[in-house]
Design an enzyme around this catalytic site. Structure first.
Site, PDB file in Angstrom:
ATOM      1  N   ARG A   1      40.566  44.270  12.903  1.00 12.18           N
ATOM      2  CA  ARG A   1      41.182  44.546  14.209  1.00 12.18           C
ATOM      3  C   ARG A   1      40.055  44.467  15.221  1.00 12.18           C
ATOM      4  NH1 ARG A   1      45.316  49.264  15.971  1.00 12.18           N
ATOM      5  NH2 ARG A   1      46.619  47.837  14.770  1.00 12.18           N
TER       6      ARG A   1
ATOM      7  N   ARG B   1      55.330  48.340   7.144  1.00 16.16           N
ATOM      8  CA  ARG B   1      53.957  47.849   7.282  1.00 16.16           C
ATOM      9  C   ARG B   1      53.259  47.911   5.919  1.00 16.16           C
ATOM     10  NH1 ARG B   1      51.172  47.488  12.032  1.00 16.16           N
ATOM     11  NH2 ARG B   1      49.720  46.362  10.685  1.00 16.16           N
TER      12      ARG B   1
ATOM     13  N   GLN C   1      52.051  42.699  11.993  1.00 18.66           N
ATOM     14  CA  GLN C   1      53.148  43.516  12.526  1.00 18.66           C
ATOM     15  C   GLN C   1      54.459  42.723  12.548  1.00 18.66           C
ATOM     16  OE1 GLN C   1      53.240  46.918  13.953  1.00 18.66           O
ATOM     17  NE2 GLN C   1      55.392  46.385  13.677  1.00 18.66           N
TER      18      GLN C   1
ATOM     19  N   ASP D   1      57.389  47.969  23.544  1.00 19.56           N
ATOM     20  CA  ASP D   1      55.994  48.304  23.202  1.00 19.56           C
ATOM     21  C   ASP D   1      55.405  49.048  24.400  1.00 19.56           C
ATOM     22  OD1 ASP D   1      53.483  48.355  22.008  1.00 19.56           O
ATOM     23  OD2 ASP D   1      53.108  46.202  22.178  1.00 19.56           O
TER      24      ASP D   1
ATOM     25  N   CYS E   1      56.943  48.906  17.625  1.00 23.86           N
ATOM     26  CA  CYS E   1      55.844  48.780  16.665  1.00 23.86           C
ATOM     27  C   CYS E   1      55.083  50.093  16.504  1.00 23.86           C
ATOM     28  CB  CYS E   1      54.902  47.666  17.106  1.00 23.86           C
ATOM     29  SG  CYS E   1      54.369  47.849  18.819  1.00 23.86           S
TER      30      CYS E   1
ATOM     31  N   HIS F   1      49.339  39.997  16.999  1.00 24.65           N
ATOM     32  CA  HIS F   1      49.435  41.012  15.940  1.00 24.65           C
ATOM     33  C   HIS F   1      50.328  40.452  14.818  1.00 24.65           C
ATOM     34  CE1 HIS F   1      49.059  44.756  14.037  1.00 24.65           C
ATOM     35  NE2 HIS F   1      49.648  45.568  14.890  1.00 24.65           N
TER      36      HIS F   1
HETATM   37  N1   CP Z   1      51.676  49.097  15.164  1.00 25.03           N
HETATM   38  C1   CP Z   1      50.371  49.277  14.911  1.00 25.03           C
HETATM   39  O1   CP Z   1      49.609  48.333  14.718  1.00 25.03           O
HETATM   40  O2   CP Z   1      49.993  50.575  14.859  1.00 25.03           O
HETATM   41  P1   CP Z   1      48.482  51.091  14.757  1.00 25.03           P
HETATM   42  O3   CP Z   1      47.814  50.789  16.076  1.00 25.03           O
HETATM   43  O4   CP Z   1      48.610  52.563  14.503  1.00 25.03           O
HETATM   44  O5   CP Z   1      47.817  50.368  13.628  1.00 25.03           O
END
Ligand code: CP
Length: 338
Positions: free
Chosen positions: A104, A298, A134, A229, A270, A131
Site C-alpha cells: 500500500r 476481503r 477491494q 466512499d 469499502c 484499489h
Molecule cells: N477498504 C480498505 O482498504 O480498508 P483499510 O484502509 O482498512 O485497509
C-alpha cells in the site's frame, strides 16, 4: 518461471478476473465447511504499508496464516524503502526472502516501480490511483448477493461521491465485466477524462455501460447496488470545508436517497466510513446494507488472489528428495559437539 503482478484490474481479462473470483468462492466455501486448505504452506508475504489499514492489513495477514504461510507487516519507518536504500535494492532483497509482496503506497508510481524490479508477484494494496483487491472483493460480494433473476451482466452499480481510488477501480472492473456503472458526483469531483475513456473502451468490448451524472436521484433509480466512499482522505484535511459544501446534503447516502432506489437495492461501502458524512447510520446499518459481508470478503478474496498469483510458483521437494536431505542433515547434526 514467469509470473504476473496484480497492480490494476485493467491488466486482466474478464475471464481471468472470473477465475480469481471462482477461486475465492471455492476457498471460502471450504473455509465455511471447516476446511482451510494449506495451499501456500511455508510461503512468506511481505506487506509494505506506507499508510494505515485495518481491512487490507488484517485480511492479508490472516489469509496467509490460514493458507499455511506467514505474513510480515512492514509498517512505515520499519524498512528502508526509498530512505537510506533505493526501492530497487529493497525489492531485490524482499524477492530473495519472500514469495510475494503486497504494497500500500502513497504514490501509484511506487508500487509500479516495486513491480518493475520484483522477482516475485507484487499485489497492489491501494495507491493514490486505485484499489484493485477491494474491487475484486466487491464484484464477488455482488455476485453472492445477486438480485433474484439477474446475472452479472445485468447488474447496475451506482457509486455516489468523490472520484476516489476505489471509484476508479470499481468503474473499471464493472465496465470490464459487462456491468452497468453510474457515477454521481458534483462536476468538480467527477473522474478525469482518461479514466472515462478506459471505462468506455471496456464497455465497447464487454457490452457494459457507463453514466456520469451530477443527479444522484436519477443515478439510484434503477440501481441494484449503491456504493459510496469517504469524501476526503489523509492529506486532504485542508479541503474538508470545500468538499463538505460540495457533497452535503445532495450526495449523502441517507434513507431518503436510499428509498429512491428499487426495493431490492443493497448498500455497499469499502470502509472505513465517516458515519453521518457520506452515509448515515440508518443506511450503513440498514437490513439491505452488506458492508460487513463485503468487509469479510476481503479475507476470502485475498486468499483467492494469493493462491492465484503464488500457488503455481511454489515448489516442494519430492519424498525421495526429502529422505536424501534428511540423511545429510542428520549426518551434519551428528558431528555437532555433545
Ligand atoms: N477498504 C480498505 O482498504 O480498508 P483499510 O484502509 O482498512 O485497509
Amino acid at each position: 518461471m514467469s509470473f504476473r503482478h496484480f497492480i490494476d484490474t485493467q491488466d486482466f481479462s474478464k475471464n481471468e478476473l472470473m477465475e480469481m473470483i471462482e477461486l475465492t468462492r471455492v476457498i471460502k466455501q471450504a473455509d465455511k465447511a471447516g476446511y482451510s486448505p494449506k495451499l501456500l504452506k511455508d510461503a512468506s508475504l511481505a506487506m509494505i504499508f506506507e499508510e494505515p489499514s485495518t481491512r487490507t492489513r488484517v485480511s492479508f495477514e490472516v489469509a496467509m496464516t490460514e493458507l499455511g504461510g506467514h505474513a510480515l507487516y512492514l509498517k512505515p519507518g520499519e524498512i528502508h524503502l526509498g530512505v537510506r536504500e533505493t526501492i530497487y535494492d529493497t525489492v531485490k532483497v524482499l524477492s530473495r526472502m519472500c514469495d510475494v509482496i503486497e504494497a500500500r503506497t502513497l504514490k501509484h508510481e511506487t508500487v509500479t516501480e516495486l513491480a518493475r524490479h520484483a522477482e516475485v508477484p507484487v499485489i497492489n494494496g491501494l495507491t493514490d490511483y486505485n484499489h484493485p483487491t477491494q474491487v475484486v472483493c466487491d464484484v464477488f460480494t455482488m455476485m453472492e448477493h445477486m438480485p433474484v433473476g439477474k446475472k452479472l451482466e445485468d447488474l447496475r452499480v451506482t457509486f455516489i461521491g468523490d472520484a476516489t481510488n476505489v471509484l476508479s477501480s470499481l468503474m473499471l472492473i464493472c465496465t470490464r465485466m459487462g456491468m452497468h456503472f453510474t457515477h454521481a458526483a458534483p462536476k468538480k469531483y467527477q473522474p478525469p477524462a482518461e479514466w472515462i475513456e478506459w471505462a468506455k473502451a471496456n464497455c465497447a468490448e464487454s457490452g457494459g455501460s457507463l453514466t456520469i451524472t451530477d443527479d444522484p436521484v436519477e443515478a439510484v433509480r434503477e440501481a441494484d447496488y449503491i456504493y459510496t466512499d469517504l469524501w476526503w482522505w489523509v492529506g486532504q484535511e485542508d479541503q474538508i470545508p470545500e468538499r463538505r459544501a460540495a457533497f452535503m446534503p445532495k450526495f449523502q447516502v441517507n434513507l431518503e436517497l436510499f428509498n429512491k432506489a428499487p426495493a431490492h437495492c443493497q448498500f455497499m461501502h469499502c470502509l472505513p466510513a465517516s458515519r453521518g458524512v457520506e452515509a448515515t447510520d440508518d443506511v450503513l446499518d440498514h437490513p439491505r446494507s452488506i458492508i460487513f459481508d463485503q468487509s469479510e470478503n476481503r479475507l476470502h478474496t485475498e486468499k483467492g488472489l494469493l493462491v492465484y498469483f503464488v500457488y503455481p510458483r511454489l515448489k516442494y521437494a519430492s519424498e525421495e528428495n526429502i529422505a536424501d536431505h534428511k540423511t545429510k542433515i542428520e549426518a551434519a547434526l551428528s558431528k555437532l559437539p555433545k
